[in-house]
Design a protein around this motif. Structure first.
Motif, mmCIF file in Angstrom:
data_model
loop_
_atom_site.group_PDB
_atom_site.id
_atom_site.type_symbol
_atom_site.label_atom_id
_atom_site.label_comp_id
_atom_site.label_asym_id
_atom_site.label_seq_id
_atom_site.Cartn_x
_atom_site.Cartn_y
_atom_site.Cartn_z
ATOM 1 N N ARG A 16 0.995 -1.202 0.198
ATOM 2 C CA ARG A 16 0.109 -0.036 -0.131
ATOM 3 C C ARG A 16 0.853 1.278 -0.198
ATOM 4 O O ARG A 16 1.993 1.314 0.583
ATOM 5 C CB ARG A 16 -0.885 -0.032 1.124
ATOM 6 C CG ARG A 16 -1.871 -1.058 1.127
ATOM 7 C CD ARG A 16 -2.735 -0.666 2.472
ATOM 8 N NE ARG A 16 -3.615 0.538 2.492
ATOM 9 C CZ ARG A 16 -4.548 0.651 3.359
ATOM 10 N NH1 ARG A 16 -5.120 -0.238 4.007
ATOM 11 N NH2 ARG A 16 -5.069 1.858 3.286
ATOM 12 N N ASN A 93 -1.515 3.342 10.572
ATOM 13 C CA ASN A 93 -2.986 3.282 11.319
ATOM 14 C C ASN A 93 -3.934 3.047 10.653
ATOM 15 O O ASN A 93 -4.876 3.927 10.356
ATOM 16 C CB ASN A 93 -3.055 4.635 12.205
ATOM 17 C CG ASN A 93 -3.845 4.587 13.406
ATOM 18 O OD1 ASN A 93 -3.557 3.909 14.229
ATOM 19 N ND2 ASN A 93 -4.867 5.235 13.460
ATOM 20 N N THR A 94 -4.247 1.823 10.088
ATOM 21 C CA THR A 94 -4.977 1.181 9.296
ATOM 22 C C THR A 94 -5.644 0.118 10.073
ATOM 23 O O THR A 94 -5.470 -0.024 11.346
ATOM 24 C CB THR A 94 -4.673 0.466 7.972
ATOM 25 O OG1 THR A 94 -3.670 -0.500 8.594
ATOM 26 C CG2 THR A 94 -3.822 1.405 7.314
ATOM 27 N N PRO A 95 -7.088 -0.146 9.717
ATOM 28 C CA PRO A 95 -7.781 -1.252 10.544
ATOM 29 C C PRO A 95 -6.942 -2.516 11.033
ATOM 30 O O PRO A 95 -7.180 -3.037 12.166
ATOM 31 C CB PRO A 95 -8.958 -1.653 9.685
ATOM 32 C CG PRO A 95 -9.281 -0.521 8.799
ATOM 33 C CD PRO A 95 -7.958 0.207 8.540
ATOM 34 N N SER A 96 -5.757 -2.818 10.167
ATOM 35 C CA SER A 96 -5.077 -3.849 10.672
ATOM 36 C C SER A 96 -3.809 -3.455 11.507
ATOM 37 O O SER A 96 -3.550 -3.962 12.416
ATOM 38 C CB SER A 96 -4.668 -4.846 9.508
ATOM 39 O OG SER A 96 -3.867 -4.062 8.677
ATOM 40 N N TRP A 98 -3.935 -0.864 13.800
ATOM 41 C CA TRP A 98 -4.322 -0.399 15.164
ATOM 42 C C TRP A 98 -4.679 -1.623 15.942
ATOM 43 O O TRP A 98 -4.671 -1.413 16.905
ATOM 44 C CB TRP A 98 -5.414 0.854 15.057
ATOM 45 C CG TRP A 98 -6.861 0.373 14.801
ATOM 46 C CD1 TRP A 98 -7.312 -0.725 15.061
ATOM 47 C CD2 TRP A 98 -7.600 0.900 13.696
ATOM 48 N NE1 TRP A 98 -8.654 -0.727 14.703
ATOM 49 C CE2 TRP A 98 -8.905 0.518 13.757
ATOM 50 C CE3 TRP A 98 -7.450 2.381 12.833
ATOM 51 C CZ2 TRP A 98 -9.942 0.703 12.723
ATOM 52 C CZ3 TRP A 98 -8.540 2.486 12.107
ATOM 53 C CH2 TRP A 98 -9.576 1.914 12.099
ATOM 54 N N ASP A 99 -4.948 -2.625 14.878
ATOM 55 C CA ASP A 99 -5.457 -3.805 15.489
ATOM 56 C C ASP A 99 -4.248 -4.594 16.145
ATOM 57 O O ASP A 99 -4.164 -5.337 17.475
ATOM 58 C CB ASP A 99 -6.080 -4.805 14.781
ATOM 59 C CG ASP A 99 -6.886 -5.973 15.166
ATOM 60 O OD1 ASP A 99 -7.856 -5.813 15.988
ATOM 61 O OD2 ASP A 99 -6.722 -7.010 15.097
ATOM 62 N N PRO A 102 -0.694 -2.238 19.050
ATOM 63 C CA PRO A 102 -0.545 -2.252 20.529
ATOM 64 C C PRO A 102 -0.104 -3.518 21.354
ATOM 65 O O PRO A 102 0.555 -3.652 22.254
ATOM 66 C CB PRO A 102 -1.868 -1.752 20.960
ATOM 67 C CG PRO A 102 -2.424 -1.045 19.620
ATOM 68 C CD PRO A 102 -2.118 -1.950 18.523
ATOM 69 N N PHE A 112 3.910 2.757 23.201
ATOM 70 C CA PHE A 112 3.191 2.798 22.145
ATOM 71 C C PHE A 112 2.536 4.165 21.919
ATOM 72 O O PHE A 112 2.384 4.907 22.833
ATOM 73 C CB PHE A 112 2.123 1.791 22.159
ATOM 74 C CG PHE A 112 1.236 1.703 21.019
ATOM 75 C CD1 PHE A 112 1.272 1.561 19.868
ATOM 76 C CD2 PHE A 112 -0.273 2.407 21.332
ATOM 77 C CE1 PHE A 112 0.640 1.437 18.808
ATOM 78 C CE2 PHE A 112 -1.067 2.284 20.168
ATOM 79 C CZ PHE A 112 -0.703 1.706 19.172
ATOM 80 N N VAL A 113 2.786 4.774 20.526
ATOM 81 C CA VAL A 113 2.327 6.041 20.275
ATOM 82 C C VAL A 113 1.288 5.753 19.051
ATOM 83 O O VAL A 113 1.961 5.396 18.028
ATOM 84 C CB VAL A 113 3.509 7.273 19.803
ATOM 85 C CG1 VAL A 113 2.860 8.358 20.162
ATOM 86 C CG2 VAL A 113 4.558 6.943 20.919
ATOM 87 N N SER A 114 0.331 6.091 18.995
ATOM 88 C CA SER A 114 -0.692 5.918 17.870
ATOM 89 C C SER A 114 -1.396 6.973 17.149
ATOM 90 O O SER A 114 -1.160 8.236 17.591
ATOM 91 C CB SER A 114 -2.112 5.559 18.851
ATOM 92 O OG SER A 114 -3.063 5.630 18.065
ATOM 93 N N ARG A 126 0.787 14.084 17.555
ATOM 94 C CA ARG A 126 -0.738 13.331 17.183
ATOM 95 C C ARG A 126 -1.956 14.143 17.738
ATOM 96 O O ARG A 126 -1.608 15.201 18.530
ATOM 97 C CB ARG A 126 -0.714 12.087 17.811
ATOM 98 C CG ARG A 126 -0.663 11.866 19.349
ATOM 99 C CD ARG A 126 -0.523 10.452 19.841
ATOM 100 N NE ARG A 126 -1.769 9.649 19.410
ATOM 101 C CZ ARG A 126 -3.207 9.673 20.053
ATOM 102 N NH1 ARG A 126 -3.303 10.330 21.241
ATOM 103 N NH2 ARG A 126 -3.967 9.033 19.380
ATOM 104 N N ARG A 127 -3.067 14.051 17.318
ATOM 105 C CA ARG A 127 -4.226 14.872 17.623
ATOM 106 C C ARG A 127 -4.944 13.973 18.894
ATOM 107 O O ARG A 127 -4.773 12.868 18.829
ATOM 108 C CB ARG A 127 -5.214 15.115 16.563
ATOM 109 C CG ARG A 127 -4.646 15.410 15.219
ATOM 110 C CD ARG A 127 -5.282 16.915 15.226
ATOM 111 N NE ARG A 127 -4.163 18.156 14.727
ATOM 112 C CZ ARG A 127 -4.027 18.529 13.384
ATOM 113 N NH1 ARG A 127 -5.236 18.070 12.625
ATOM 114 N NH2 ARG A 127 -3.349 19.219 12.959
ATOM 115 N N SER A 245 -14.887 8.189 6.148
ATOM 116 C CA SER A 245 -14.166 7.278 5.739
ATOM 117 C C SER A 245 -14.664 5.755 5.880
ATOM 118 O O SER A 245 -14.400 4.860 5.157
ATOM 119 C CB SER A 245 -12.668 7.062 6.796
ATOM 120 O OG SER A 245 -12.996 6.716 7.811
#
Lengths: 315, 260
Positions: A16, A93-96, A98-99, A102, A112-114, A126-127, A245
């Protein structure tokens, strides 16, 4: 920053764009970059990534990894962390992402920083508070798993001189099992064709107000009504009205955001609109960042008056 | 069947966000708090499982005294029991510290299922659920839009991008972090609120959980150095004036766009 491991993501057999953004972030951090490609039949992609910013690429190529599975992917990432001696692990930080990310941090007992979008003066940015504030996150021990917001920075376009190394991964103990991917059901309301969309958010207050205030403005302009996620979550409108999204991505000539603060998931769905008018009582709402015109006011004052004025202008 | 629901109490979504003196968080004095919106969907899902059969629903929350209000609300909605983890030693924990506290509670409770929200409305990190699953050694799924019993566990539908869903089976015990909107959240009834007053609410500290010295600010591996208003781009042209003046300008713009 020591050793960096980029965890790439494969979609439809191809690495990707977001993974090339990780390569750009790795450059920003500075350090020795290595990468991981996970999947089945992906050796070619791995070789290509080794030349395009990935450096040495570990290849976890196994039929059991053909589809995303949290335990299988975690096992592959752990093996790559061991092999690379990584201090920092970068994951989109996509669905896989963020899964699994952590889990890796917890397993390694490191920071861990997201959903990071920048790295400035030694801190990750980050926001927080749904986009209303930014946070600088320091990692005193330097070791971290970091997920990066897709689209936050341009993809890396340089080259690297790396080869591939195969990585064996034991996925036998997994207690979760991929079943299938379902594509979205066809939508009853197609907002993609609308020239004008009047969207309401949580600030509209209740479903009746959508009929009384939002729909008439959409009608007078021959447009469609849309909504932000909290509206749909509250059951005020069905999912097909959702812009964002995880809903519909829209590009109308005019998008009016009424009582919508502008959480990232909504902005992703509507920022491609030709012209955006935002009406919100909160002057700090992130929606004003993407709008061309902003009105800091109560939507219940402005919208009925605007609807009446447009009616009159039409004659 | 025991379900553990992890709740976080967060500033109300419309609360005024003033940055505190240290510049690392918002001023919490005088603002309203509520149960994190994602967690309300998790609690509702647990109560639906309970409604459909035999299940005990235990809610847990970490934080100061105000957190009891969130726990009482959850008991009023139908949860059976509450655990309040309250200890100044835990203040300043990062996500991993919080996950360690919850893992210690989970070890005591040994639930068949842990339900929680995908993320919090304040930190927005979606960090704790997979961390907790890792520390518990159980399978997990995040951004779950649907969870139904299947075999010895749950079949979950995870939300992907663009409306696609990923179907995954989890064997019990497992952890499910729900996406918002998977159900319609009930309100606490007056009868429920009255009944909640008699339900057990236990308070525990870090020492009770065997965590002294391992969590809190000192043990945090990621630290908020500063929070601040984002540096915005050029942003919108803000038009001001009376409603009539604003409307006149908007009508002019809409005409200019050729939409009238």
């Amino acid at each position: 920053m020591g050793n960096i491991l980029i965890v790439t993501e494969i979609k439809d057999g191809v690495i990707r764009e977001a993974s090339y953004e990780l390569a750009a972030f790795a450059q920003k951090l500075g350090g020795d970059v290595k990468s991981l490609v996970i999947g089945s039949g992906i050796a070619g992609e791995a070789e290509s990534f080794a030349k395009k910013g990935g450096g040495t690429v570990y290849v976890a190529d196994d039929a059991s990894l053909a589809n995303y599975n949290v335990e299988g992917y975690a096992a592959a990432i752990r093996a790559a962390v061991d092999a690379s001696g990584a201090d920092v692990v970068l994951i989109s930080n996509t669905p896989s992402g963020w899964d699994v990310a952590p889990r890796i941090a917890a397993g390694l007992d490191i920071a861990f920083v997201s959903d990071v979008f920048d790295f400035q003066d030694g801190a990750y940015i980050r926001r927080v508070f749904n986009g209303k504030l930014d946070a600088r996150i320091a990692v005193p021990g330097d070791k971290a798993v970091v997920t990066i917001q897709p689209g936050a920075l341009p993809a890396f376009e340089g080259s690297s001189d790396g080869g591939t190394e195969s990585l064996s991964v034991d996925t036998s103990g997994a207690r979760s099992k991929f079943v299938e991917t379902k594509v979205a059901a066809s939508k009853g309301v197609d907002l993609s064709a609308a020239e004008v969309i009047i969207s309401g958010g949580r600030g509209v207050g209740d479903p009746e107000k959508f009929k009384e205030v939002i729909q008439p403005l959409a009608d007078v302009l021959g447009g469609a009504m849309g909504a932000s996620r909290p509206v749909v979550d509250a059951g005020w409108l069905p999912h097909e009205y959702q812009v964002g999204s995880s809903g519909q991505v829209v590009t109308p000539k005019l998008y009016v955001a009424a009582g919508i603060s502008g959480a990232i998931q909504h902005l992703v769905g509507m920022k491609g609109s030709n012209f955006i008018i935002a009406i919100n009582k909160d002057a700090d709402a992130p929606i004003f960042e993407v709008a061309q015109i902003g009105v800091v006011a109560d939507l219940f004052d402005v919208i009925p008056a605007l609807t009446a004025a447009l009616q009159e202008a039409k004659g | 069947m025991k379900i553990l629901v992890c709740l976080k109490q967060v500033p109300h979504q419309d609360a005024r966000l003033d940055i505190d003196g240290a510049g690392t968080w918002i001023k919490e004095d005088g603002i309203k708090f509520e149960i994190n919106s994602y967690d309300t969907f998790a609690l509702e899902e647990a109560l639906r499982i309970k409604d459909a059969g035999e299940a005990e629903v235990v809610v847990v929350s970490i934080g100061p005294d105000r957190v009891t209000q969130a726990l009482r609300t959850a008991l009023g909605m139908g949860a059976d029991r509450a655990v309040h983890v309250k200890d100044a030693e835990i203040d300043g924990s990062d996500a991993l510290g919080i996950a360690k506290v919850l893992a210690a509670v989970a070890k005591e409770e040994s639930p068949d299922l842990v339900l929680m929200g995908l993320m919090s409305d304040d930190g927005n990190a979606s960090a704790v659920p997979p961390m907790l699953a890792e520390l518990m050694g159980v399978p997990s799924a995040t951004a779950v839009m649907k969870a139904e019993p299947e075999g010895d566990g749950y079949r979950c539908e995870r939300e992907l991008e663009g409306g696609a869903l990923e179907v995954v089976d989890l064997a019990k015990p497992c952890l499910i972090a729900v996406q918002s909107g998977l159900n319609q959240v009930r309100y606490a009834s007056l009868k429920g609120i009255m009944a909640a007053k008699k339900k057990p609410l236990d308070t525990k500290g870090a020492g009770d959980l065997g965590l002294s010295g391992t969590v809190g600010a000192a043990g945090a591996k990621a630290q908020i150095e500063k929070i601040y208003a984002p540096v915005r781009g050029e942003g919108a042209e803000i038009i001001e004036g009376s409603t009539d003046e604003v409307v006149t300008q908007l009508v002019g713009k809409i005409k200019e766009l050729g939409l009238l």
